[in-house]
Write an enzyme that holds these catalytic residues in place. Structure first.
Site, PDB file in Angstrom:
ATOM      1  N   TYR A   1       0.836  -1.210   0.000  1.00  0.00           N
ATOM      2  CA  TYR A   1       0.000   0.000   0.000  1.00  0.00           C
ATOM      3  C   TYR A   1       0.865   1.252   0.000  1.00  0.00           C
ATOM      4  CZ  TYR A   1      -4.013   2.972   1.069  1.00  0.00           C
ATOM      5  OH  TYR A   1      -5.006   3.920   1.001  1.00  0.00           O
TER       6      TYR A   1
ATOM      7  N   PHE B   1      -7.739  18.883 -25.132  1.00  0.00           N
ATOM      8  CA  PHE B   1      -8.433  17.616 -25.356  1.00  0.00           C
ATOM      9  C   PHE B   1      -9.794  17.655 -24.647  1.00  0.00           C
ATOM     10  CE2 PHE B   1      -9.279  13.087 -24.315  1.00  0.00           C
ATOM     11  CZ  PHE B   1      -9.479  12.664 -25.610  1.00  0.00           C
ATOM     12  N   ASP B   2     -10.732  16.795 -25.080  1.00  0.00           N
ATOM     13  CA  ASP B   2     -12.103  16.904 -24.555  1.00  0.00           C
ATOM     14  C   ASP B   2     -12.200  16.735 -23.038  1.00  0.00           C
ATOM     15  OD1 ASP B   2     -11.606  14.183 -24.794  1.00  0.00           O
ATOM     16  OD2 ASP B   2     -13.572  13.672 -25.547  1.00  0.00           O
TER      17      ASP B   2
ATOM     18  N   ASP C   1       0.230  18.809 -21.395  1.00  0.00           N
ATOM     19  CA  ASP C   1      -0.593  17.602 -21.479  1.00  0.00           C
ATOM     20  C   ASP C   1       0.195  16.672 -22.403  1.00  0.00           C
ATOM     21  OD1 ASP C   1      -2.329  15.593 -22.123  1.00  0.00           O
ATOM     22  OD2 ASP C   1      -4.006  16.897 -22.668  1.00  0.00           O
TER      23      ASP C   1
ATOM     24  N   ALA D   1       0.334  13.229 -23.209  1.00  0.00           N
ATOM     25  CA  ALA D   1      -0.037  11.861 -23.607  1.00  0.00           C
ATOM     26  C   ALA D   1       0.871  11.294 -24.710  1.00  0.00           C
ATOM     27  CB  ALA D   1      -1.496  11.842 -24.061  1.00  0.00           C
TER      28      ALA D   1
ATOM     29  N   LYS E   1      -1.011   6.023 -23.659  1.00  0.00           N
ATOM     30  CA  LYS E   1      -0.475   6.341 -24.991  1.00  0.00           C
ATOM     31  C   LYS E   1       1.038   6.080 -24.967  1.00  0.00           C
ATOM     32  CE  LYS E   1      -4.484   8.787 -24.989  1.00  0.00           C
ATOM     33  NZ  LYS E   1      -5.342   8.911 -23.798  1.00  0.00           N
TER      34      LYS E   1
ATOM     35  N   HIS F   1     -20.334  12.763 -26.326  1.00  0.00           N
ATOM     36  CA  HIS F   1     -20.103  11.804 -27.418  1.00  0.00           C
ATOM     37  C   HIS F   1     -19.962  10.365 -26.932  1.00  0.00           C
ATOM     38  CE1 HIS F   1     -16.051  12.843 -26.107  1.00  0.00           C
ATOM     39  NE2 HIS F   1     -15.595  11.762 -26.702  1.00  0.00           N
TER      40      HIS F   1
HETATM   41  N1  F0G Z   1      -4.954  14.365 -23.058  1.00  0.00           N
HETATM   42  C1  F0G Z   1      -4.910  13.954 -24.321  1.00  0.00           C
HETATM   43  C2  F0G Z   1      -4.147  14.736 -25.335  1.00  0.00           C
HETATM   44  C3  F0G Z   1      -5.560  12.774 -24.691  1.00  0.00           C
HETATM   45  O1  F0G Z   1      -5.507  12.379 -25.955  1.00  0.00           O
HETATM   46  C4  F0G Z   1      -6.266  12.044 -23.701  1.00  0.00           C
HETATM   47  C5  F0G Z   1      -6.967  10.819 -24.035  1.00  0.00           C
HETATM   48  C6  F0G Z   1      -6.278  12.522 -22.387  1.00  0.00           C
HETATM   49  C7  F0G Z   1      -5.612  13.700 -22.101  1.00  0.00           C
HETATM   50  C8  F0G Z   1      -7.000  11.806 -21.291  1.00  0.00           C
HETATM   51  O2  F0G Z   1      -6.374  10.635 -20.951  1.00  0.00           O
HETATM   52  O3  F0G Z   1      -7.947   8.786 -21.572  1.00  0.00           O
HETATM   53  O4  F0G Z   1      -6.057   8.413 -19.998  1.00  0.00           O
HETATM   54  O5  F0G Z   1      -8.006   9.745 -19.305  1.00  0.00           O
HETATM   55  N2  F0G Z   1      -7.216  10.473 -25.200  1.00  0.00           N
HETATM   56  C9  F0G Z   1      -7.821   9.239 -25.662  1.00  0.00           C
HETATM   57  C10 F0G Z   1      -8.008   9.319 -27.147  1.00  0.00           C
HETATM   58  C11 F0G Z   1      -9.028   8.793 -24.920  1.00  0.00           C
HETATM   59  O6  F0G Z   1      -8.685   8.432 -27.681  1.00  0.00           O
HETATM   60  O7  F0G Z   1      -7.481  10.239 -27.772  1.00  0.00           O
HETATM   61  P1  F0G Z   1      -7.132   9.332 -20.436  1.00  0.00           P
END
Ligand code: F0G
Length: 446
Positions: free
Chosen positions: A60, A112-113, A203, A205, A246, A438
């Site tokens: 833990y 990102f969304d 950000d 990823a 990613k 979406h």
């Molecule tokens: N930032 C970026 C640029 C992303 O592409 C994503 C996720 C996230 C943050 C959030 O990360 O999914 O681990 O919570 N992108 C995926 C996609 C879902 O299909 O582009 P997460």
């Protein structure tokens, strides 16, 4: 490991997509033949990553797996402090709980969304400062993901410093088409941020893909290793959020890394509350091990070269067939311009969504809409937002499919392209969530 994929008939798929309320997220994976919904968590782990799973320490507190991950983050990315989270949006949730408050302004490059969602749910505003070239799919620019420094400067001048918790730079810029951000641009953002005494968050990823494009396209970097480029990139950030699904090539995981001990301590409170104790924060020990190993592999040139060339292989085939794409082809995915593909479908009928549906019906290939459905409604007016780009994304999982699958996808899309005039209507929304609609939206075909 290999896994079987299942063929189906057009009749099967027509029924399945109707039952899924024309939302591709509602399909069962076995109803999909080639799954290009996302490159997130869908890559194949290496032999060394699987070995690392066996060495996972599930204590833990103070697990050796935590220290393995800490060492990888320090060595590869250069940050002293980090917090594990279960994925990227969880990192956003923890960090933004610490830093973003109602009324704030968060400038960046095509948030990102989930990033935008985590800003807007806190009644703050995301302002997109991406360069204009990103919104013209045929414009050629080596770093189409760049921040427009003039647009950013204007935002920093227009709002008081107290209302800007940080500038966020997404590397690569997913929403604009997996487009990279140049080292010069990262430097310029840093310089501007310093002038206004503001923090910069990356950000991150797909940070390794971004480093690959810097090596290939930016003067002065051809002879540097990916790891050297990565190290330099992050010197321009105060902190980073990471979706490790990613460019750390794990199925699940994320983290926040930062330079400031103060920020680490403040964010730790929310990490413990939302994710887990600071030495595991939503991750298993074994997954932290695989993540540490994955960070190492994703920052090797040969891996990136093979991956990005596979994406280009599909893209170039589609360009040969005349399919309109965002060019230059980006790092992780192909982005099809649905407004050019289906110019006769009104934006209110969501052309990218109908195109994604038609591609699925054609051949069982699953992509995703990156257009007006994903853009959600304006949080104030509740009107639909129509972004400059209306795209279908075909994201390529890492180390998963062969170029034979890419040929199949290209042929399927060519078939849809050849019969595009027969697609005469789009879709209508029946039910939708207030944010991130979406994922769960229910649609009807018009
Ligand atoms: N930032 C970026 C640029 C992303 O592409 C994503 C996720 C996230 C943050 C959030 O990360 O999914 O681990 O919570 N992108 C995926 C996609 C879902 O299909 O582009 P997460």
């Amino acid at each position: 490991m290999v896994e079987p994929i299942k063929k189906s008939t057009k009749e099967d798929r027509e029924k399945w997509i109707k039952d899924a309320k024309y939302n591709l997220f509602n399909l069962k994976s076995e109803q999909v033949f080639v799954d290009l919904l996302t490159d997130s968590g869908t890559g194949a782990m290496s032999d060394r990553q699987w070995s690392e799973l066996m060495l996972g320490d599930e204590s833990y507190a103070g697990a050796s797996s935590y220290y393995k991950m800490k060492a990888a983050i320090k060595t590869i990315l250069g940050f002293d402090y980090f917090l594990p989270t279960h994925q990227g949006r969880a990192a956003e949730n923890v960090l933004f709980s610490t830093m973003v408050k109602e009324g704030d302004i968060v400038p960046g490059n095509s948030h990102f969304d989930t990033t935008k969602g985590h800003i807007e749910i806190r009644k703050a505003t995301a302002i997109d400062c991406t360069i204009d070239e990103a919104f013209n799919t045929t414009a050629i620019h080596p770093f189409k993901g760049n921040v427009d420094i003039n647009k950013l400067e204007k935002v920093l001048q227009d709002y008081p410093k107290e209302r800007i918790p940080f500038i966020i730079v997404t590397i690569t810029n997913n929403t604009a088409g997996g487009q990279p951000v140049s080292m010069q641009n990262l430097k310029d953002v840093r310089t501007l941020a310093d002038r206004f005494k503001l923090k910069v968050i990356f950000d991150s990823a797909r940070f390794a893909e971004n480093a690959y494009f810097i090596k290939i396209r930016e003067e002065g970097y051809a002879d540097k290793t990916i790891k050297e480029i990565v190290k330099e990139m992050f010197t321009y950030a105060d902190a980073m959020t990471m979706s490790s699904k990613k460019d750390a090539i794990v199925n699940m995981g994320g983290f926040i890394a930062m330079r400031s001990e103060k920020l680490f301590k403040e964010a730790s409170v929310f990490n413990i509350l939302y994710e887990g104790f600071i030495t595991y924060g939503g991750m298993s020990g074994r997954d932290m091990n695989a993540l540490a190993q994955g960070l190492n592999e994703a920052t090797e040139f040969d891996f990136l070269d093979t991956r990005i060339k596979q994406v280009a292989y599909l893209g170039n085939k589609l360009l040969e067939y005349g399919v309109p794409l965002q060019v230059p082809i980006g790092g992780h995915a192909i982005f099809i311009n649905a407004l050019t593909f289906l110019p006769h479908i009104a934006r209110e009928e969501f052309p990218a969504q109908i195109l994604a549906i038609e591609l699925y019906k054609e051949a069982g290939v699953r992509g995703v809409e990156i257009g007006a459905i994903m853009a959600d409604r304006d949080p104030v007016t509740r009107e639909n937002r129509f972004p400059d780009l209306e795209l279908v994304r075909l994201a390529i999982p890492r180390r998963t499919y062969t170029n034979n699958h890419m040929d199949y996808v290209a042929a399927a899309l060519k078939n849809v392209f050849d019969r595009r005039d027969s697609i005469t209507r789009g879709v209508k929304i029946l039910n939708e969530a207030p944010v991130l609609r979406h994922f769960t939206v229910e649609l009807e075909k018009l």
